[in-house]
Design an enzyme around this catalytic site. Structure first.
Site, short mmCIF file in Angstrom:
data_model
loop_
_atom_site.label_atom_id
_atom_site.label_comp_id
_atom_site.label_asym_id
_atom_site.label_seq_id
_atom_site.Cartn_x
_atom_site.Cartn_y
_atom_site.Cartn_z
N ASN A 8 0.87 -1.18 0.00
CA ASN A 8 0.00 0.00 0.00
C ASN A 8 0.91 1.23 0.00
OD1 ASN A 8 -1.78 2.05 0.55
ND2 ASN A 8 -2.40 1.30 2.58
N TRP A 9 1.02 1.86 -1.16
CA TRP A 9 1.96 2.99 -1.30
C TRP A 9 1.42 4.27 -0.65
CZ3 TRP A 9 3.88 2.55 -7.14
CH2 TRP A 9 4.55 1.33 -7.29
N LYS A 10 0.16 4.27 -0.28
CA LYS A 10 -0.47 5.45 0.34
C LYS A 10 -0.20 6.71 -0.49
CE LYS A 10 -0.25 3.13 4.76
NZ LYS A 10 -0.15 3.20 6.21
N HIS A 99 -9.57 1.24 5.30
CA HIS A 99 -8.28 1.45 5.97
C HIS A 99 -8.49 2.43 7.13
CE1 HIS A 99 -4.14 2.54 6.76
NE2 HIS A 99 -3.78 1.47 6.07
N GLU A 101 -6.81 4.81 8.05
CA GLU A 101 -6.54 6.20 7.66
C GLU A 101 -7.76 6.82 6.95
OE1 GLU A 101 -2.79 5.41 5.71
OE2 GLU A 101 -1.96 4.89 7.67
N GLU A 169 -5.54 -5.02 10.61
CA GLU A 169 -4.51 -4.01 10.85
C GLU A 169 -4.81 -3.26 12.15
OE1 GLU A 169 -2.51 -2.86 6.88
OE2 GLU A 169 -4.15 -1.49 7.24
N GLY A 175 2.46 2.01 10.92
CA GLY A 175 3.48 3.04 10.82
C GLY A 175 4.19 3.36 12.12
N SER A 213 3.26 -2.37 10.44
CA SER A 213 4.70 -2.46 10.75
C SER A 213 5.32 -3.80 10.36
CB SER A 213 4.96 -2.14 12.23
OG SER A 213 4.63 -0.79 12.49
N GLY A 234 2.76 -1.17 4.37
CA GLY A 234 2.79 0.26 4.05
C GLY A 234 4.22 0.72 3.83
N GLY A 235 4.84 1.29 4.87
CA GLY A 235 6.17 1.90 4.77
C GLY A 235 7.20 1.03 4.06
#
Ligand code: PGA
Length: 252
Positions: A8-10, A99, A101, A169, A175, A213, A234-235
């Site tokens: 997930n490149w966000k 998500h 976010e 999640e 993150g 994470s 993600g990251g």
């Protein structure tokens, strides 16, 4: 069930970064037979970088891509929104919804998520439905109850094992570099599987991903937990080596 490693490149990457990242991921996947056999790989770029990713993947059917969100409506006066049909037209095979976010940052409710999942299914794509508790919920020992409520309210009757993936999640793990213990992940995934088994005939085949994470150095431990069928990353998905390092962890 073949695990899925999804990036997930966000809201990250310049257009050039996105082109480089997908090219590096393609190279890494195509030069590693063991990785291809071990995992399915998907990326979720921003809407604006999707056509570059589609172009790069044109002759690389081992990888797929999807959208990070979609509208709950089919079309019409919804300024700034992107419909599931537009995503399908743009070559997406899946869409992430719910998500945290979006749930927190855009006050989306599980009933909004439910409408989005219907749109995704109506357009023949796979819905990646995110659920997860806050730290407060976990400390109050309400994590399973909260996640089950999110599932109950977010999943429409159209859900089956081929058109839906659940991503567990925990909000506090996204993150932050923190993860639940392996035992906590096993318990929650078992709980989700149990809930799905009550509702769906083919629940055993529905992928349940863990997200929050996930890094190359904890991936092997997380991905071997019973009922963990892959990871939403993600990251660590913004660097091809670390993203594919997570997939390689499956091969040992
Ligand atoms: P993270 O994000 O890997 O950076 O924790 C996971 C996600 O939000 O899907």
């Amino acid at each position: 069930m073949k695990p899925l490693i999804a990036g997930n490149w966000k809201m990250n990457c310049s257009l050039d970064d996105a082109k480089r990242l997908i090219a590096d991921i393609i190279n890494g996947v195509y030069e590693d037979d063991a990785l291809q056999a071990a995992a399915d790989i998907m990326v979720f770029p921003s809407f604006l970088h999707m056509s570059a990713v589609r172009h790069a993947l044109a002759n690389h059917s081992l990888l797929a891509f999807g959208g990070q969100d979609c509208s709950a409506h089919d079309d019409g006066a919804h300024t700034g929104d992107i419909s599931a049909r537009m995503l399908s037209d743009s070559g997406c095979s899946a869409v992430i919804v719910g998500h945290s976010e979006r749930r927190v940052g855009h006050t989306e409710t599980s009933s909004d998520v439910n409408e989005k999942v219907r749109q995704i299914h109506a357009n023949k794509m796979v819905a990646v439905v995110c659920v997860g508790e806050t730290l407060e919920d976990r400390e109050a020992e309400r994590a399973e109850e909260i996640v089950q409520k999110q599932l109950q309210e977010s999943l429409p009757a159209s859900v089956n094992a081929s058109n839906t993936i659940i991503a567990y999640e925990p909000v506090w793990a996204i993150g932050t570099g923190k993860t639940p213990s392996n035992g906590e992940i096993r318990m929650m995934h078992g709980h989700i599987r149990g809930y799905l088994e009550e509702k769906l005939a083919d629940a055993q085949n529905l992928r349940i991903l863990y997200g929050g994470s996930v890094k190359p150095d904890n991936a092997a431990d997380i991905l071997k937990i019973n009922e963990v069928n892959g990871a939403l990353v993600g990251g660590a998905s913004l660097d091809a080596d670390s993203f594919l390092g997570i997939a390689k962890a499956i091969t040992g």
